[in-house]
Write a protein that holds these residues in place. Structure first.
Motif, PDB file in Angstrom:
ATOM      1  N   TRP A 186      67.609 -60.934 -34.115  1.00 35.39           N
ATOM      2  CA  TRP A 186      66.522 -60.690 -33.165  1.00 35.39           C
ATOM      3  C   TRP A 186      66.600 -61.671 -31.997  1.00 35.39           C
ATOM      4  O   TRP A 186      66.196 -61.358 -30.885  1.00 35.39           O
ATOM      5  CB  TRP A 186      65.169 -60.809 -33.872  1.00 35.39           C
ATOM      6  CG  TRP A 186      64.021 -60.448 -32.987  1.00 35.39           C
ATOM      7  CD1 TRP A 186      63.617 -59.195 -32.632  1.00 35.39           C
ATOM      8  CD2 TRP A 186      63.129 -61.358 -32.320  1.00 35.39           C
ATOM      9  NE1 TRP A 186      62.529 -59.256 -31.790  1.00 35.39           N
ATOM     10  CE2 TRP A 186      62.200 -60.573 -31.582  1.00 35.39           C
ATOM     11  CE3 TRP A 186      63.018 -62.745 -32.281  1.00 35.39           C
ATOM     12  CZ2 TRP A 186      61.182 -61.140 -30.822  1.00 35.39           C
ATOM     13  CZ3 TRP A 186      62.000 -63.317 -31.520  1.00 35.39           C
ATOM     14  CH2 TRP A 186      61.101 -62.509 -30.801  1.00 35.39           C
ATOM     15  N   ASN A 222      63.628 -59.335 -26.363  1.00 43.06           N
ATOM     16  CA  ASN A 222      62.366 -60.008 -26.652  1.00 43.06           C
ATOM     17  C   ASN A 222      62.543 -61.345 -27.357  1.00 43.06           C
ATOM     18  O   ASN A 222      61.599 -62.136 -27.430  1.00 43.06           O
ATOM     19  CB  ASN A 222      61.477 -59.109 -27.528  1.00 43.06           C
ATOM     20  CG  ASN A 222      61.147 -57.794 -26.858  1.00 43.06           C
ATOM     21  OD1 ASN A 222      60.796 -57.761 -25.683  1.00 43.06           O
ATOM     22  ND2 ASN A 222      61.268 -56.697 -27.597  1.00 43.06           N
ATOM     23  N   ASN A 277      63.215 -52.605 -30.582  1.00 41.52           N
ATOM     24  CA  ASN A 277      62.053 -51.837 -31.036  1.00 41.52           C
ATOM     25  C   ASN A 277      61.249 -52.539 -32.122  1.00 41.52           C
ATOM     26  O   ASN A 277      60.178 -52.071 -32.496  1.00 41.52           O
ATOM     27  CB  ASN A 277      62.490 -50.463 -31.552  1.00 41.52           C
ATOM     28  CG  ASN A 277      62.872 -49.523 -30.414  1.00 41.52           C
ATOM     29  OD1 ASN A 277      62.512 -49.744 -29.259  1.00 41.52           O
ATOM     30  ND2 ASN A 277      63.607 -48.472 -30.733  1.00 41.52           N
ATOM     31  N   LEU A 278      61.773 -53.655 -32.636  1.00 43.09           N
ATOM     32  CA  LEU A 278      61.014 -54.398 -33.642  1.00 43.09           C
ATOM     33  C   LEU A 278      59.739 -54.941 -33.009  1.00 43.09           C
ATOM     34  O   LEU A 278      59.746 -55.425 -31.872  1.00 43.09           O
ATOM     35  CB  LEU A 278      61.850 -55.549 -34.197  1.00 43.09           C
ATOM     36  CG  LEU A 278      63.036 -55.149 -35.080  1.00 43.09           C
ATOM     37  CD1 LEU A 278      63.911 -56.359 -35.380  1.00 43.09           C
ATOM     38  CD2 LEU A 278      62.555 -54.525 -36.384  1.00 43.09           C
ATOM     39  N   ASN A 279      58.666 -54.913 -33.735  1.00 38.30           N
ATOM     40  CA  ASN A 279      57.365 -55.312 -33.199  1.00 38.30           C
ATOM     41  C   ASN A 279      57.154 -56.822 -33.323  1.00 38.30           C
ATOM     42  O   ASN A 279      56.161 -57.293 -33.880  1.00 38.30           O
ATOM     43  CB  ASN A 279      56.244 -54.550 -33.931  1.00 38.30           C
ATOM     44  CG  ASN A 279      54.905 -54.728 -33.243  1.00 38.30           C
ATOM     45  OD1 ASN A 279      54.852 -54.914 -32.021  1.00 38.30           O
ATOM     46  ND2 ASN A 279      53.828 -54.680 -34.010  1.00 38.30           N
ATOM     47  N   TYR A 280      58.125 -57.596 -32.825  1.00 40.31           N
ATOM     48  CA  TYR A 280      58.018 -59.058 -32.834  1.00 40.31           C
ATOM     49  C   TYR A 280      57.830 -59.553 -31.411  1.00 40.31           C
ATOM     50  O   TYR A 280      58.490 -59.062 -30.476  1.00 40.31           O
ATOM     51  CB  TYR A 280      59.291 -59.701 -33.397  1.00 40.31           C
ATOM     52  CG  TYR A 280      59.649 -59.333 -34.808  1.00 40.31           C
ATOM     53  CD1 TYR A 280      58.676 -59.025 -35.756  1.00 40.31           C
ATOM     54  CD2 TYR A 280      60.984 -59.314 -35.207  1.00 40.31           C
ATOM     55  CE1 TYR A 280      59.020 -58.701 -37.064  1.00 40.31           C
ATOM     56  CE2 TYR A 280      61.347 -58.992 -36.508  1.00 40.31           C
ATOM     57  CZ  TYR A 280      60.363 -58.682 -37.433  1.00 40.31           C
ATOM     58  OH  TYR A 280      60.715 -58.361 -38.719  1.00 40.31           O
ATOM     59  N   ARG A 281      56.985 -60.532 -31.235  1.00 44.90           N
ATOM     60  CA  ARG A 281      56.819 -61.194 -29.943  1.00 44.90           C
ATOM     61  C   ARG A 281      56.551 -62.669 -30.184  1.00 44.90           C
ATOM     62  O   ARG A 281      55.850 -63.038 -31.134  1.00 44.90           O
ATOM     63  CB  ARG A 281      55.653 -60.583 -29.156  1.00 44.90           C
ATOM     64  CG  ARG A 281      55.836 -59.130 -28.768  1.00 44.90           C
ATOM     65  CD  ARG A 281      56.968 -58.930 -27.771  1.00 44.90           C
ATOM     66  NE  ARG A 281      57.071 -57.550 -27.351  1.00 44.90           N
ATOM     67  CZ  ARG A 281      57.756 -56.608 -28.003  1.00 44.90           C
ATOM     68  NH1 ARG A 281      58.407 -56.910 -29.116  1.00 44.90           N
ATOM     69  NH2 ARG A 281      57.809 -55.379 -27.553  1.00 44.90           N
ATOM     70  N   TYR A 337      61.603 -65.049 -36.357  1.00 48.36           N
ATOM     71  CA  TYR A 337      61.550 -63.589 -36.508  1.00 48.36           C
ATOM     72  C   TYR A 337      62.930 -63.034 -36.854  1.00 48.36           C
ATOM     73  O   TYR A 337      63.909 -63.300 -36.154  1.00 48.36           O
ATOM     74  CB  TYR A 337      61.057 -62.952 -35.212  1.00 48.36           C
ATOM     75  CG  TYR A 337      59.654 -63.340 -34.814  1.00 48.36           C
ATOM     76  CD1 TYR A 337      58.556 -62.732 -35.405  1.00 48.36           C
ATOM     77  CD2 TYR A 337      59.424 -64.321 -33.851  1.00 48.36           C
ATOM     78  CE1 TYR A 337      57.258 -63.072 -35.048  1.00 48.36           C
ATOM     79  CE2 TYR A 337      58.140 -64.672 -33.483  1.00 48.36           C
ATOM     80  CZ  TYR A 337      57.052 -64.048 -34.081  1.00 48.36           C
ATOM     81  OH  TYR A 337      55.786 -64.396 -33.732  1.00 48.36           O
TER      82      TYR A 337
END
Length: 975
Positions: free
Chosen positions: A92, A97, A139-143, A160
């Motif tokens: 990631w 992101n 597209n992973l929902n990590y921020r 993450y």
């Protein structure tokens, strides 16, 4: 009207009035910073000058990464062949992101519309990346979330990475079909205001105390397993602020690894070019990479759990109990003392012993695609005479090592030659590292079969050690060379002595030096003596006493004091017995009434009754700042100029240093703008430019080039941007040291080594000041860890202060001719750094010869900063938006006015000296630029008029409402 209605009306009026009052109080209390936010510049960012400056900076940013990327491992898989330019990018941390371009805090932000992502760096350089895999990561929902606050560590420092379910058979099979090459990216976040945590947090903020933040997370281990099981070419990329624990890189199925740090917005293409061989990597590690971070003696006293609060009355403190044994100085000395003799490590079936079981990559380590041979041509003195092995030399000698470096490989490349010294050590004597870097040089790009002669310089007096306590009992405290045999060795890193390419023997040479006391500074000639230590040797009688006139009571910087009210009881690591004195976690100490009243709180400003009031507001001369341009700091004409100023003019200048310096119309001193940003201008609050400036690679990436010319070019590029953007000053570069990999701002500082760091600070400053921008190197001194900062007590020995923590500032002053300095927000021992006469006057100005201005970090007041105290100590300028002459309490004493006059002199000198140096260097007369910033800025104080208008309208409305309420109530009652 009912009485209840009147009560409601008046209650509402009072509530609105209270809210309006609170709002006004908050607004005007922060009026200075609001003024800056509201100020807008009319700088044309589309101008040719701006475009040219920014483009030059972007090119330099990429060049720094080309020369600063460090190849740690390569079993032959690199460079990638043309048929291997289809790559799968895992992790990631490599996605849009997750990739880290820069650190947080004052380095964060900036214009990012044209930054080059990690993915795009490959797309634009002839690679084909697995787009399906890239999309899956994006597209992973990590921020990245949270703020740099100890209470938000579990949010801010999350690692993450998706779990096992991410690596489906379909995803992995498609990736294998796409390419047999996999790149794994490991990223970590770091920021100002924090040190890195010692535990690992997952994507939900759950703590895993079994592994550290700079260790692999559980889910990263899953990624490593999945990738190494499925791909034949595996490359690791470390996008981290400091080296991680990288033992897993030794796994045979990992073929290559590179450390890229934070590459800024424009450095990522360099990696893509390196991996395919268009660029040959030539970076070297600026920090030691240990298998286990806990092996460092600083570990227990760094990080969130190592900053303690005094019981009783508060106040934070940190013990630098590792003394001088920082980074490689610890690992190499521990090895020399046999500390690791019984250590062993079984890693992937290969046994490692001793030093090799502790250190994975030494300081200065770095690989290349080619090979080099070194031959020592000769060693000479300044007069040209030869110096042979075993010769006798003196403290006055300057030796030059003439080293021939030849490319013996098949591709062009650059090499770095490192020269170290080893001084004789006696148990119980002066603390000494077994290995110390004394010079380094980098070749130009050498074609195969070609070579270059490098000259490495040894000033023999620089091998002296600082004896704070007269440990050798010769009645002397200061720098000295113990008598005995000194070894100078040419090394490829701090641990590896290189063999002569011609004679196949180690390039190590021994010289004899007689005992020598170095009583005066070898650059300035000023007397050198203990300035931070009160101590008497019970055997020799040698004695020293702190002189801190602003402090009611000053404890020795090492925390030792004859009175139990002040004694900290710290045990420092000593080479005499490493095992017995290896630091343990500091216990909580108690601050009693005497320490609180006499040390912690701010006291009335010091007044010397013998001081005579200087001339103020004189009309006998009518000089302007331009009349002293190019004159020495001590030229008498400066006195005539200063005589013309009033105390209030000087007070406005000294207190009003928030992101710039104030105008003094009477002497044609213009308003100047200063920008924050450890890796380039970032402070839109100061410049109003929305961050239109280049975001350069992190400082440790720059230092990894081991090429001071890159630092000078960086400083020069900052100057070009400053002239284009109308910025005159810069709160950078960082002059602190990597005390630990956990340091929160290591990305702003250059290295664990003071010489390497100081060299890069010096040439960055030199490049800036010779091209129109003065540079406040920061944060002097001892601000090497950020956890619990703001008035924190920093306990250390004077030897470590001089040899490690303050060394970059010293080199920048003497080599870079620095004329601006930002002072630490913490204490130097028990004394506020901004209020330390010993630090800012006795050491910095008197001993080292610094001429220029010192500024606070962001001004905080209370027990952190005090205007009246600091100008007496030698801190001239408050980084305080909205500060004015009213910030000072004393204008009546001669002591205060003299201090203001000195501060004014220093501030003005910084400005005009930079202009003078620039004109001499570039040949461009900057006189016409004087004042252009203030002319091109729309004032940000308009909000005050608007607020006054709103106050008036609302106030009148409330008054009318109240009057009408009274009238209607009276009428109703009498009807």
């Amino acid at each position: 009207m009912k009485r209840t209605t009147a009560v409601i009306n008046f209650s509402t009026i009072l509530m609105i009035s209270a809210l309006l009052g609170v709002g006004n109080s908050i607004a005007f209390a922060n009026g200075g910073i609001i003024d800056l936010y509201m100020t807008k510049t009319t700088t044309n960012y589309d101008s040719e000058e701006v475009e040219q400056a920014l483009n030059q900076g972007k090119d330099l940013a990429k060049e720094v990464c080309e020369n600063g990327t460090v190849m740690l491992k390569n079993d032959g898989v690199l460079p990638l062949k043309n048929d291997s330019l289809k790559v799968n990018i895992f992790g990631w941390g490599g996605c849009d992101n997750g990739f880290m371009y820069q650190g947080g805090g004052s380095s964060e932000g900036g214009y990012s519309a044209d930054k080059i992502s990690f993915y795009d760096a490959f797309r634009k350089n002839g690679y084909e990346i697995n787009e399906d895999l890239a999309t899956a990561y994006n597209n992973l929902n990590y921020r990245r979330e949270g703020a740099p606050d100890q209470n938000q560590h579990s949010t801010y420092y999350r690692t993450y990475e998706p779990g096992e379910s991410f690596y489906t058979d379909a995803l992995m099979n498609k990736a294998k079909e796409f390419s047999d090459t996999a790149i794994m990216v490991f990223s970590r976040r770091a920021t100002e205001g924090d040190d890195l945590p010692k535990v690992n947090y997952d994507e939900n903020g759950n703590a895993d105390a079994s592994r550290r933040y700079l260790s692999l997370s559980k889910k990263e281990e899953i990624m490593v397993r999945k990738v190494t099981e499925n791909f034949s070419k595996v490359i690791c990329i470390f996008n981290t602020p400091s080296p991680m624990e990288m033992g897993f890189v030794d796994y045979p199925k990992i073929n290559a690894a590179l450390f890229i740090g934070y590459p800024g917005y424009y450095g990522t293409p360099a990696l893509a070019e390196i991996l395919k061989g268009d660029i040959n990597p030539s970076g070297h590690m600026v920090d030691t990479c240990a298998y286990d971070l806990r092996s460092a003696p600083s570990y227990v006293n760094v990080g969130p759990d190592a900053t303690h609060v005094y019981e009783g009355r508060g106040g934070r403190y940190t013990d630098y109990a590792e003394d001088i044994y920082v980074g490689y100085r610890w690992y190499e000395t521990a090895d020399a003392e046999g500390y690791y003799d019984n250590y062993s490590l079984d890693i992937y079936g290969k046994d490692r012993y001793g030093y090799d079981a502790v250190v994975q990559y030494p300081f200065g380590y770095g690989l290349s695609y080619t090979t080099f041979s070194w031959t020592l041509d000769s060693v000479t003195k300044a007069d040209g005479s030869s110096v042979n092995n075993k010769a006798k030399i003196t403290a006055d000698d300057v030796l030059t090592y003439h080293v021939w470096v030849e490319n013996t490989g098949d591709v062009a490349g650059k090499d770095v030659v490192q020269l170290y010294y080893t001084a004789p050590y006696t148990k119980g004597g002066i603390e000494k590292s077994a290995v110390n870097l004394i010079d380094f040089k980098k070749t130009t790009l050498l074609e195969p079969g070609k070579g270059q002669m490098l000259d490495l310089i040894v000033k023999v007096s620089d091998m002296a050690s600082y004896d704070t306590y007269d440990k050798n009992l010769n009645g002397f405290m200061g720098y000295e060379l113990d008598g005995g045999e000194y070894t100078l060795s040419l090394r490829s890193d701090s641990h590896t002595v290189v063999k002569d390419g011609k004679f196949d023997k180690e390039l190590a040479y021994e010289y004899h030096i007689d005992p020598t006391k170095i009583e005066n500074d070898t650059t300035t000639g000023h007397k050198v003596e203990n300035r931070f230590t009160t101590y008497t040797n019970p055997v020799s009688g040698a004695s020293s006493t702190i002189y801190e006139p602003q402090a009611k009571y000053a404890i020795s910087i090492d925390g030792h004091d004859a009175s139990e009210d002040y004694n900290q009881g710290i045990v420092y690591l000593t080479r005499e017995d490493f095992k017995k004195t290896f630091p343990t976690l500091t216990e909580t100490r108690y601050m009693g009434k005497n320490m609180f009243n006499n040390v912690f709180v701010v006291h009335d400003p010091f007044i010397n009754d013998e001081d005579q009031m200087p001339t103020i507001g004189s009309t006998e001369t009518h000089l302007t700042l331009n009349d002293v341009k190019g004159l020495d700091y001590d030229d008498p004409k400066w006195n005539d100029l200063l005589d013309q100023l009033t105390p209030f003019e000087m007070g406005d200048l000294s207190a009003g240093g928030g992101f710039g310096t104030q105008a003094i119309p009477s002497i044609n001193k213009p308003k100047c703008t200063d920008s924050d940003g450890g890796t380039g201008f970032t402070s839109s609050v100061a410049t109003g430019d929305g961050g239109h400036a280049v975001k350069y690679p992190a400082a440790n990436v720059l230092a990894s080039t081991f090429d001071w010319k890159e630092a000078y070019q960086w400083g020069h590029a900052i100057g070009e941007e400053g002239k284009a953007l109308n910025i005159q000053g810069w709160y950078a570069p960082g002059c602190n040291v990597h005390r630990s990999p956990l340091g929160g701002r290591n990305f702003e500082y250059f290295s664990e080594d003071g010489l390497l760091a100081g060299t890069f600070v010096a040439y960055t400053v030199k490049g800036c000041t010779e091209n129109g921008v003065y540079a406040y190197m920061k944060h002097f001194a001892g601000n090497d860890s950020d956890e619990g900062r703001n008035g924190q007590f920093k306990w250390m020995t004077e030897q470590s202060l001089r040899e490690i923590w303050a060394k970059p500032g010293e080199i920048a002053t003497k080599v870079g001719n620095a004329n601006a300095m930002m002072v630490s927000v913490d204490r130097i021992g028990s004394v506020r750094a901004t209020g330390s006469y010993a630090l800012l006057t006795s050491l910095l100005r008197d001993e080292w010869g610094f001429k220029g201005s010192a500024i606070t970090d962001y001004y905080q007041g209370g027990n952190v900063n005090d205007c009246d105290e600091q100008i007496r100590a030698g801190c001239d300028l408050c980084l305080m938006p909205g500060g004015s002459y009213k910030s000072f309490n004393d204008y009546s004493s001669a002591t205060s006015v003299i201090a203001l006059r000195n501060a004014t002199h220093n501030i003005l000198f910084t400005y005009i000296d930079t202009i003078s140096r620039t004109e001499k260097s570039t040949g461009i007369d900057l006189s016409s630029k004087t004042g252009s910033r203030s002319e091109e800025v729309n004032s940000g104080t308009w909000w005050r008029t608007l607020l006054y208008t709103i106050d008036g309208v609302v106030g009148a409305g409330l008054l009318a409402w109240g009057v009408l309420t009274v009238i209607f109530t009276w009428v109703k009652k009498h009807n």
